[in-house]
Design an enzyme around this catalytic site. Sequence first.
Site, PDB file in Angstrom:
ATOM      1  N   SER A 136       0.840  -1.186   0.000  1.00 50.62           N
ATOM      2  CA  SER A 136       0.000   0.000   0.000  1.00 50.62           C
ATOM      3  C   SER A 136       0.889   1.255   0.000  1.00 50.62           C
ATOM      4  O   SER A 136       1.677   1.447  -0.915  1.00 50.62           O
ATOM      5  CB  SER A 136      -0.964  -0.036   1.186  1.00 50.62           C
ATOM      6  OG  SER A 136      -1.981   0.912   1.033  1.00 50.62           O
ATOM      7  N   ASP A 167      -9.686  -3.557  -5.623  1.00 45.06           N
ATOM      8  CA  ASP A 167      -9.106  -2.739  -4.558  1.00 45.06           C
ATOM      9  C   ASP A 167      -9.745  -1.352  -4.551  1.00 45.06           C
ATOM     10  O   ASP A 167      -9.776  -0.657  -5.571  1.00 45.06           O
ATOM     11  CB  ASP A 167      -7.599  -2.621  -4.784  1.00 45.06           C
ATOM     12  CG  ASP A 167      -6.851  -2.109  -3.560  1.00 45.06           C
ATOM     13  OD1 ASP A 167      -7.457  -1.401  -2.740  1.00 45.06           O
ATOM     14  OD2 ASP A 167      -5.656  -2.414  -3.435  1.00 45.06           O
ATOM     15  N   HIS A 220      -8.036  -4.849  -1.548  1.00 46.08           N
ATOM     16  CA  HIS A 220      -6.797  -4.346  -0.968  1.00 46.08           C
ATOM     17  C   HIS A 220      -6.106  -5.362  -0.059  1.00 46.08           C
ATOM     18  O   HIS A 220      -4.887  -5.408   0.010  1.00 46.08           O
ATOM     19  CB  HIS A 220      -7.098  -3.076  -0.169  1.00 46.08           C
ATOM     20  CG  HIS A 220      -5.898  -2.236   0.123  1.00 46.08           C
ATOM     21  ND1 HIS A 220      -5.146  -1.654  -0.876  1.00 46.08           N
ATOM     22  CD2 HIS A 220      -5.317  -1.858   1.289  1.00 46.08           C
ATOM     23  CE1 HIS A 220      -4.157  -0.951  -0.331  1.00 46.08           C
ATOM     24  NE2 HIS A 220      -4.243  -1.072   0.978  1.00 46.08           N
TER      25      HIS A 220
END
Length: 711
Positions: A564, A649, A684
């Site tokens: 991330s 995501d 995600h």
Amino acid sequence: MALKNRLYVSGLTLTALLLIGCNPQPAAESPVQAPVAEQRPYTVESPQGNRQDPYYWLRDDTRTDPDVIAYLEAENAYYDAYREKYADLTQTLEQEIIGRIKQDDSSVPYQKGDYLYATKYEAGKEYPIYVRTDAQGNEQVMLDVNLLAEGQKYMAVSNWSVSPNQQLLAYMVDNTGRRQYELRIRDLTTGEDYAQTLSGLSAAIAWAKDNKTLFVIENDPQTLLSTRVLKYRLGEPAESAELVYEETDNTFYMYVNNTTDGEYVQIHLDQTVSTEVRVLDADTPDGDFQVLAPRERDFQYSADHINGRWIIRSDLNAPNFQIMQVAHEDIGDKSKWQPLVQHKDDVFIQDFAVFSNYLAINERSEGLRRIRIVPWNTEDQAQFIASDEAAYVTGFERNVQQDTDILRYTYSSLTTPSTVYAYNMATGKQEVLKQIEVPNYDGSLYETARTWATADDGTKIPVSLLYKKGFKQDGSAPLYQYAYGSYGSSSDPYFRSTIFSLVDRGFVYAIAHIRGGQEMGRAWYENGKMLNKINTFTDFIDVTEHLVAEQYAHPDKVFAMGGSAGGLLMGAVANMAPAQYRGMMAHVPFVDVVTTMLDESIPLTTNEFDEWGNPKHQPYYDYMLSYSPYDQVKKQDYPAILVTTGLHDSQVQYFEPAKWVAKLRTHKSDANPLMFKTNMAAGHGGSSGRFSRMKEIAEEYAFILNLLQER
């Protein structure tokens, strides 16, 4: 015939392969070729000037464009062909990693009302089972997520909450990985769900005391921002849900919950540098929310309620936060807040929990998280819960009762599995309620240590280390270095059972506590964001140089991982210091910083102007452009890189890493592998099942170990 078989396995047509630039030769003559994405002219406009982005076409918000899907599937096919040569190693690692999971396990039960609540896992099953036990010892299965997951490619229950009378269960379901939830209500007396549901929500839930009114948050369908608080009465149609609050400032996040004592419903409005909390008596669901303290820039707080007063954690004249209190009748005016626990320059207050006789504080000092127990209004009598380990982390477990002297907390270190303790705040005695059982693990075989790297500006950066006993600090070991370094999120030295598959093979595992987190207090965060963001990247590189110089690692055996915003870290470091890393793993990486932050229709963009800056303003545009991984890709050698993403995501859109990989393919001058995997049924967090997640980790480790074998 070989060509037809290969195309069938990959799911691609000949047209699709030509579109993305593959050379479709028979498998017997040539391995699968690296996809080369088509370049299509596109101008990204901004007040600061325009930029060309030939891979912008890879953005498809519907996730149905056949050209885009073809490219992602071609990359998946290329990765699958590459890793076929070490498939046996991947399988071995997967078995090892899963072998450290106690498959039939349960959490420590906690008492709430008339029941003990717990989470269970059963052998061979991917998902949790939520249960409760009554006073007679009768267990009831409230929710079996394995049943919900049947026929689904993805399933997550991200929040659940029992009604005050304990007869109803509200829970939030996501079956795409996009973190857009559906509210479902289950009658626990019958086990049946209500027919009515609400969708397009965040995971937040709060109950009123009438046991029929719920407060939830509706997301904007385009930006996915949490914008509207709805009041919903059970059994009524979804369209009857009543709007009770709407946030018009799209830089704020929002969620709802109940105070620990259940007396109030809270609406939390959180911006990077500002907070506002609104509260409603849970006895009067049709009443009006009151503001605890009006929002101001550079003013943050959180609050809980006990015995008619609010206990508040705030940065009011306290960068590292202090604890304050105010009577309920005085809310709305922060000038009436009274200090309870003073601010300290070298202690960052992370969290707190309130009890009838004590205040428990989870704080950071010297980069470690520890717990301080303070009897009410007697800060000078505070006691600490101690540890004998050099690097560890403590945190609050589930504490749902205020009228008790027992604090439940968790303890973990790089060598100590997560352990739940019951600590008697009156006597100082404690007992172990449960330590996570880790099969095939012997903690006595490993050691942890702390070292400090020196940044270019003289800042000392803490580093947590794990290695096997007998490790020789002679510069021959491979290194796996991890960091995050954004949002003030600290990378604590938790126990991680998967990492021993590398440590057992001679790796040193290092967590770099770089600026951008809050390991060393609020200033540590401030010096790693906005116009100081470069410090995050150079800190990571400086830690690598330190560990190599101190002979913890061989200079040609250094591997880095981040996900991330930590994937942004990987992308920036890959551009800045590629020669220092043998390989990098970038999971769901945020790499197209400027384009994303220019587009306010993309989820999270407006919320994060105070984290990265707003590129519509020249200083931030120039600064962000100077480190944005996608924009700074250049003609040079890069390390081997494995990139992963999820098609659905909602945090970092799949097209950011897709574009980054496409650009790297046309710029990198080395022969190192560049692999890109898209999970076509996740978001995600990757796969939703506990075993499927372990498989993804095994794939990463196999990628690393294969690189070592090939060098």
